[in-house]
Design an enzyme around this catalytic site. Sequence first.
Site, mmCIF file in Angstrom:
data_model
loop_
_atom_site.group_PDB
_atom_site.id
_atom_site.type_symbol
_atom_site.label_atom_id
_atom_site.label_comp_id
_atom_site.label_asym_id
_atom_site.label_seq_id
_atom_site.Cartn_x
_atom_site.Cartn_y
_atom_site.Cartn_z
ATOM 1 N N HIS A 1 -53.014 38.729 -12.619
ATOM 2 C CA HIS A 1 -53.046 37.685 -11.586
ATOM 3 C C HIS A 1 -53.547 38.264 -10.262
ATOM 4 O O HIS A 1 -52.740 38.724 -9.449
ATOM 5 C CB HIS A 1 -51.640 37.122 -11.361
ATOM 6 C CG HIS A 1 -51.126 36.316 -12.507
ATOM 7 N ND1 HIS A 1 -51.223 34.948 -12.553
ATOM 8 C CD2 HIS A 1 -50.526 36.693 -13.665
ATOM 9 C CE1 HIS A 1 -50.688 34.502 -13.686
ATOM 10 N NE2 HIS A 1 -50.255 35.546 -14.373
ATOM 11 N N GLU B 1 -54.437 36.828 -7.679
ATOM 12 C CA GLU B 1 -54.047 36.040 -6.497
ATOM 13 C C GLU B 1 -52.884 36.670 -5.734
ATOM 14 O O GLU B 1 -52.730 36.452 -4.535
ATOM 15 C CB GLU B 1 -53.713 34.596 -6.883
ATOM 16 C CG GLU B 1 -52.460 34.363 -7.727
ATOM 17 C CD GLU B 1 -52.687 34.466 -9.234
ATOM 18 O OE1 GLU B 1 -53.640 35.162 -9.651
ATOM 19 O OE2 GLU B 1 -51.899 33.882 -9.998
ATOM 20 N N CYS C 1 -55.080 34.843 -16.438
ATOM 21 C CA CYS C 1 -53.999 34.939 -17.420
ATOM 22 C C CYS C 1 -54.196 33.941 -18.559
ATOM 23 O O CYS C 1 -54.963 34.205 -19.476
ATOM 24 C CB CYS C 1 -52.652 34.794 -16.720
ATOM 25 S SG CYS C 1 -51.358 35.612 -17.663
HETATM 26 N N1 GLN Z 1 -48.639 31.925 -21.656
HETATM 27 C C1 GLN Z 1 -49.420 33.104 -21.590
HETATM 28 C C2 GLN Z 1 -48.623 34.356 -21.939
HETATM 29 O O1 GLN Z 1 -47.430 34.331 -21.913
HETATM 30 C C3 GLN Z 1 -50.074 33.248 -20.235
HETATM 31 C C4 GLN Z 1 -49.077 33.489 -19.143
HETATM 32 C C5 GLN Z 1 -49.637 33.236 -17.769
HETATM 33 O O2 GLN Z 1 -50.645 32.579 -17.601
HETATM 34 N N2 GLN Z 1 -48.967 33.726 -16.755
HETATM 35 O O3 GLN Z 1 -49.165 35.371 -22.215
#
Ligand code: GLN
Length: 533
Positions: free
Chosen positions: A508, A510, A382
């Site tokens: 994600h 995970e 992310c």
């Molecule tokens: N801050 C980034 C976004 O909002 C990444 C978010 C995250 O890592 N969950 O897109």
Amino acid sequence: MTKYVIITGGVLSGLGKGVTTAAIGLILKSRGISVDVCKIDPYLNVDPGLMNPYQHGEVWVTKDGYEADLDFGHYERFLDIELGRDHNITTGKIYLEVLDRERKGGYLGQTVQVIPHITDEVKKQIQMIARLNHPDVLLVEIGGTTGDIESMPFLEALRQLRMENGRENILFVHVTLVPTLDAVGEQKTKPTQHSVKELRAIGIQPDILVCRTDKPLLPDTKAKLSLFCDVGKLDVLSNHDVPSVYEVPVVLDEQGFGDNILGKLSLREKHHDLKDWRRFIKHIKSLKQSVRIAVVGKYTDLRDSYISIAEALKHAGYELNSAVDIKWVESIDLEDDPSKVEVLSDVDGILVPGGFGVRGSEGKILAINYARENKIPYLGICFGFQLAAVEFARGVLGLRGANSVELDPKTPHPVIDILPEQKEIKQMGGTMRLGEIAVDVESGTLANAIYGCTVIGERHRHRFEVNPDLIRRFEERGMIFSARSDNGRRMEILEIPGHPHFLATQFHPEFKSRPQRPSPAFLSFVKAALENK
Ligand code: GLN
């Protein structure tokens, strides 16, 4: 009819009530009893999505895009199930519902009160969860600690539920702490006695005590707890420290926990089989090698902030017969003193997890640059995906000042931009791009080799994305986008062919990793790290 096992906590928070709940679920499941699980969080937030990880640990994302408490991670990992937004009850949700009904005239003529209106709503929502999957047993974990003002209405509702449903259909398991005083090595029962007293004052007599201790409970301690807390001797269980949380079901079952619960609820086991899990535990206790992975994050002081990342790394290690030694690196330290990036010189792989906000982001970019230039296996998740694109834009495309608009709204090169549908959104809670989304993987890429298919489903939680205008330039210089979603509009995986393992995901992975079924993305990363040793 669904029966209930209610799990309360005493003495202090952070006792591992979530793990105990998940372990009870696994013990029941291994006996052929169908289980479902829900969590009550007594805070006023509607969901934990806007809480600081420092206060609350990581935010778990369910398949249906709900931002949930990290205990959902324990439930999904232990029980290998997928939960949803309906499995979480918070004070915020309950009050929203009741107040909305009041405004609509749903309580016309009445004075709306905590008892019975709030408690009725709690009971209604718990029973609704039981009807979702009609399990034999619904586990209900109550967050917080007995005695908290916040949890009172919930405990009262559960007391009523027990009266209405009959004692043989609801069981109360109280998880408490039995500390040992170092000087004398004596196991102290007083805190547990007091917390049971608190429960009794509300009208709840626990059926079973699960005691967190450093060493197994001594027979004398058990006898004392049994006497003072009015539970049978066999109903006092030791949940002592073990090297891995996955051992907890075995520790509890060896003390007859499964038979005990089934007996009390008059349930009959369909089979008895914790064999597979025991084999798994034996395996993870005898791993042949180990690998060192740096996790470069902003909340590394509180391990709960990255619990799913740590678990997913371990799961991949189990599959590869390797322990994973995590070196936690604080990105703010790297940012304050870039020469500290050398702390990464002794690791086999570098992972930059999800994150938000400008502080620490340059430290993460330094770490990514280190991984790319020194050909150290990299996995970005992310924020770690977005910053990998920023680093490449600066370091390879030469775009000075390239950044994400989240971090620098005036950047001359907005490599990462706000998602178009997010531009108009004013309300913050629950409005990110959330939950499982189908992702198309391009054939012949590393991503394709890792996942072994061309369509995958992974969970998301973000507001920003790779700016599609820059993609051609990236691909010309060797960073490819090997997976996309929404008809090719959204970039989902990036990789650098030629690097031993440079892969990052907008999603994600995970959240879909399970102890005996690691996430493909983590598996390939840890494998590359092992090869890099
Ligand atoms: N801050 C980034 C976004 O909002 C990444 C978010 C995250 O890592 N969950 O897109």
